[in-house]
Scaffold this active site. Structure first.
Site, short mmCIF file in Angstrom:
data_model
loop_
_atom_site.label_atom_id
_atom_site.label_comp_id
_atom_site.label_asym_id
_atom_site.label_seq_id
_atom_site.Cartn_x
_atom_site.Cartn_y
_atom_site.Cartn_z
N ARG A 1 -9.73 -0.57 7.22
CA ARG A 1 -10.65 0.35 6.55
C ARG A 1 -11.04 1.53 7.43
O ARG A 1 -12.22 1.87 7.60
CB ARG A 1 -11.90 -0.38 6.09
N CYS A 2 -10.04 2.13 8.04
CA CYS A 2 -10.31 3.37 8.77
C CYS A 2 -9.00 4.11 8.91
O CYS A 2 -7.95 3.57 8.65
CB CYS A 2 -10.89 3.09 10.15
N GLU B 1 -13.23 5.13 3.84
CA GLU B 1 -13.36 4.39 5.09
C GLU B 1 -14.51 4.83 5.96
O GLU B 1 -14.91 4.13 6.89
CB GLU B 1 -12.04 4.50 5.84
N GLN C 1 0.83 -1.21 0.00
CA GLN C 1 0.00 0.00 0.00
C GLN C 1 0.87 1.25 0.00
O GLN C 1 0.41 2.34 -0.31
CB GLN C 1 -0.93 0.01 1.22
#
Ligand code: CDP
Length: 806
Positions: free
Chosen positions: A384-385, A760, A237
């Site tokens: 996902r945050c 997110e 990522q």
């Protein structure tokens, strides 16, 4: 005038710029099976690596005998810590300032920990050979419950640092303690609590789970002995950060390392960190001089690389009788597993947990976090945050519900009463953040009107009466969540990774014919960057998005960036894109002025061209200007039309949203059915509404998963119980509810195009919304707080405890 407007509208539409539902350009290759993932890579002479993993959660390694494995035909090498130690590579640094074993040396500290790395001619031989490595273990007592970590007689887990009473974030209270982080005014907070009319206190557990992307973590390392150069393909990522880390730990000069992240099949935080597999494939290739591939299987992914959450949050609110929240006090016990490998900006050991005052004007607050070691896998990623924001929002949104219950007030009304008001922005929170913009009241009103909140509460009241009379066995829950996210890490003053400020970048080049290539420091894992960055550029410089190619993930060509996670791509690299485009536009204006022999100031921008003010028929299009940039630039101007921008954001962005969930639960089976789920998101300026909707659907689905079943559980011996999709809940289209989406638009005042992140938000807001719906369903029966995950079995046990079953 109408004709001019029509012409302008047509030219605007042709650009497919910001605000339009441009179809995802990357999907052409993804839907035709033409994506190019790490495991698609086949290099001449490539070997395959596989790990020998520990069956124990805590054990001393008495001996390792690799001879049987090495004798297996096709096995080329077996690496152990003894091989890595002389190279100083048996431990690697983590982003959190700790070290992590690459291959276990004297002890193993969690089940499935990497003990040896077998390299063979094919994957099957490597896998067979892992079973021929004989490791003698002496099992040790293990710690699974974080509340037992710091007991005086707790077994010491990290013997490698047991005498180090100063950690990366200050003093340690116990050999199994990692850090204590405190923020806010403790004295003032305690004083408010001591005198408050009403208080609530609850242990809210955000349980251990895992991002579980479809594609697992993987890498291919290829070392060229002649050139002394390493090429590393991987599921990264943040490719540039990986290159820097590889350089620091291998000693290879950074310019001789080429990191390439090809297509990535989902990340959700899982692919931020550095893993043992990356290091072992690199070492294997350097030692053997041929490419080495490592590909995790599903069980390895779920049980060893980067868990999420595992926060045990004692959460308190103090309020007046009429529901004005006066203070918040939170203590978090954070279970970080065997090594502190949390992926947070360096200065934030508990991420942005201090956003936990949420969307409310809470004048006084205090937060303390203790991180501890246990015999579990390390990680602590932002699934996902943005860093620990899901945990923070879960704490405040559950706490507000509990307060409403205690006050006998409607939960929506209590929220509205305490919202930060539009005129209070920029708003300084008690725990140190400056919220950039928001209009919470408008969003909440729109959401309540659309869902028909009043009518739903009336229906619920009737259903509750019917339940009490024994006429139905169904409970109806209404879940609310009003969240504020904090995304776009981040300003250099408070965000860095390994000392590198968290800027991001864009480089745009316009070719003579007016087509464009733009390269970014971020890396899409499916979010549609190739589509949306092109839309920003199209609007800024007036070249159709279809003529703009976006490239990411190759450290040789892309400008240095800190990567994609925490919804930072739009707030940071999106801003860099706009600023770089504006630099190009400024140069284009000078070229256009030269071409038309007018003063620059006499020109104005019109969709895709500069035209002379008052003479709309006299203009030069961006395409014409691009050509001129290469053959007729003004005297003393260098030719070419390109720009780069490294954007250091002045602040984070603060997207927000109002979510409502209507749920029906069968008390006899514990089966919960989501009747409706409404999500209103405000991410400021919207680049592509269709992609936003896709992001919201995905985020909500993962929120549904976490709240309603997904969990990495351990038994008392530290055996991981959720390491396959048989046990780990991954919702399919069959289980996933229908989503209703909506929006308001409150632009960010400091972002060049007013955009905030969105990827997110739905996850962050979704988890507490589901949990609140479940809790609301049982609340009138005196259930108290029900911990997640809310699978049917657990909900059935709630009914059992309440004596609801006949
Ligand atoms: O960093 P990440 O890409 O995961 O998150 P993001 O910045 O929230 O962007 C996710 C996707 O939504 C990207 O394709 C963005 O361009 C798009 N997006 C948008 O269209 N409008 C916004 N205001 C924010 C994001």
């Amino acid at each position: 005038q109408t004709k001019i407007d029509q012409d302008r509208a047509e030219r605007t539409e042709k650009l497919q710029g910001m605000g339009c539902k441009r179809k995802r350009v990357e999907d052409v290759r993804f839907t035709q099976g033409k994506g190019s993932y790490v495991d698609d890579l086949k290099l001449p002479g490539m070997l395959f690596g596989d790990f020998v993993r520990s069956p124990h959660a805590h054990a001393r390694i008495k001996s390792i005998d690799t001879s049987r494995a090495q004798a297996l035909p096709g096995v080329v090498a077996v690496l152990t810590a003894a091989d890595l130690k002389p190279l100083g590579l048996h431990y690697m640094p983590t982003l959190a300032g700790d070290v992590q074993a690459v291959l276990a040396e004297e002890k193993v500290l969690f089940q499935n920990q990497e003990v040896a790395f077998v390299i063979a001619e094919d994957r099957y031989i490597a896998s067979d050979a892992t079973e021929l490595v004989d490791v003698e273990y002496e099992a040790l007592p293990c710690i699974v419950d974080p509340f037992k970590s710091m007991l005086p007689d707790a077994p010491i887990l990290r013997e490698d640092i047991q005498d180090k009473m100063e950690g990366a974030h200050g003093p340690r209270k116990h050999p199994n303690h990692i850090f204590e982080w405190k923020i806010g005014d403790q004295e003032a907070t305690d004083a408010v609590f001591a005198n408050a009319d009403v208080t609530i206190k609850e242990m809210l557990v955000d349980h251990r789970t895992h991002p579980s992307p479809l594609e697992t973590c993987q890498s291919v390392a290829s070392f060229d002995k002649v050139k002394g150069e390493l090429t590393l393909w991987g599921t990264f990522q943040a490719p540039h950060v990986i290159r820097t880390v590889v350089s620091l730990i291998s000693g290879l000069p950074e310019h001789k390392i080429h990191v390439i992240a090809p297509d990535i099949g989902g990340g959700f935080g899982n692919k931020v960190g550095a893993y043992a597999g990356y290091v072992c494939s690199v070492v294997g290739s350097i030692v053997l001089g041929v490419p080495v591939k490592w590909v995790e299987d599903r069980m390895e992914n779920l049980s060893t690389t980067s868990f999420a959450r595992d926060y045990h949050m004692t959460t308190e609110l103090a309020a007046t009788k009429d529901g004005k929240i006066q203070a918040m006090r939170v203590h978090v016990l954070a279970d970080h597993g065997a090594f502190d490998a949390c992926a947070d900006p360096s200065k934030w050991p508990a991420g942005f947990m201090n956003i936990c005052t949420g969307s409310y004007d809470i004048p006084t607050a205090h937060l303390a976090v203790d991180g501890v070691y246990t015999n579990k896998a390390s990680g602590g990623v932002a699934y996902r945050c943005s860093f620990r924001v899901t945990e923070a929002v879960f704490a405040i949104e559950r706490a507000v519900e509990l307060l409403a219950q205690k006050l006998g007030m409607d939960a929506a009304e209590l929220r509205i009463k305490n919202f930060i008001k539009p005129e209070q922005f920029p708003y300084h929170s008690a725990l140190g953040w400056e919220y950039d913009s928001g209009d919470y009241h408008t969003a909440m009103k729109k959401a309540m009107d659309t869902i028909g909140y009043k009518e739903l509460r009336e229906e619920q009241a009737k259903k509750r009466e019917a339940f009490k009379r024994g006429e139905t066995r169904e409970l109806m829950g209404i879940g609310i969540s009003f969240f504020t996210e904090i995304v776009g890490a981040g300003p250099a003053k408070n965000c860095d990774i390994l000392g590198i400020a968290m800027f991001d970048s864009a480089e745009i080049r316009i070719h003579p014919t007016g087509s464009v290539i733009a390269r970014m420091g971020t890396k899409s894992q499916g979010q549609g960057h190739e589509t949306t960055y092109a839309q920003i550029i199209a609007t800024e410089i007036g070249i159709p998005a279809d003529d703009i190619m976006i490239e990411e993930g190759n450290t040789d060509t892309a400008p240095y960036g800190l990567g994609t996670y925490g919804s930072r791509s739009t707030p940071v690299a999106g801003a860099a894109t706009a600023v770089a485009a504006r630099k190009i536009k400024a140069k284009a204006q000078m070229i256009a002025a030269h071409m038309m022999e007018v003063h620059e100031g006499d020109l104005e921008w019109d969709v895709d061209r500069f035209r002379v003010k008052g003479l709309p028929e006299k203009f030069k299009t961006m395409k014409e200007i691009a050509w001129a940039a290469y053959n007729n630039p003004p005297p003393n101007m260098e030719p070419g039309l390109e720009a780069v921008n490294y954007y250091e954001p002045p602040n984070m962005t603060y997207p927000f949203g109002a979510y409502f969930c209507v749920m029906d639960i069968d008390v006899d089976t514990g089966v919960a059915k989501t009747r409706r789920f409404y999500a209103l998101d405000d991410c400021g300026t919207r680049i592509n509404p269709m992609i936003i909707e896709g992001q919201v659907h995905g985020g909500l689905t993962e929120a549904f998963a976490c709240a309603m079943g997904q969990e990495i559980r351990y038994d008392e011996q530290g055996n991981v119980m959720g390491a396959s999709f048989m046990d780990f809940f991954l919702p399919t289209a069959v289980e996933t509810p229908h989503w209703e989406t909506d929006h308001t638009v409150t632009p960010s005042p400091h972002h060049p195009i007013g955009a905030k992140g969105v990827g997110e938000s739905p996850h962050v807001g979704g988890v507490p919304c589901f949990s609140n719906a479940v809790n609301d369903a049982y609340a009138f029966l005196g259930a108290g707080h029900i911990q997640m995950p809310h699978d049917a079995w657990r909900l059935w046990t709630v009914g059992e405890k309440l004596g609801l079953h006949t």
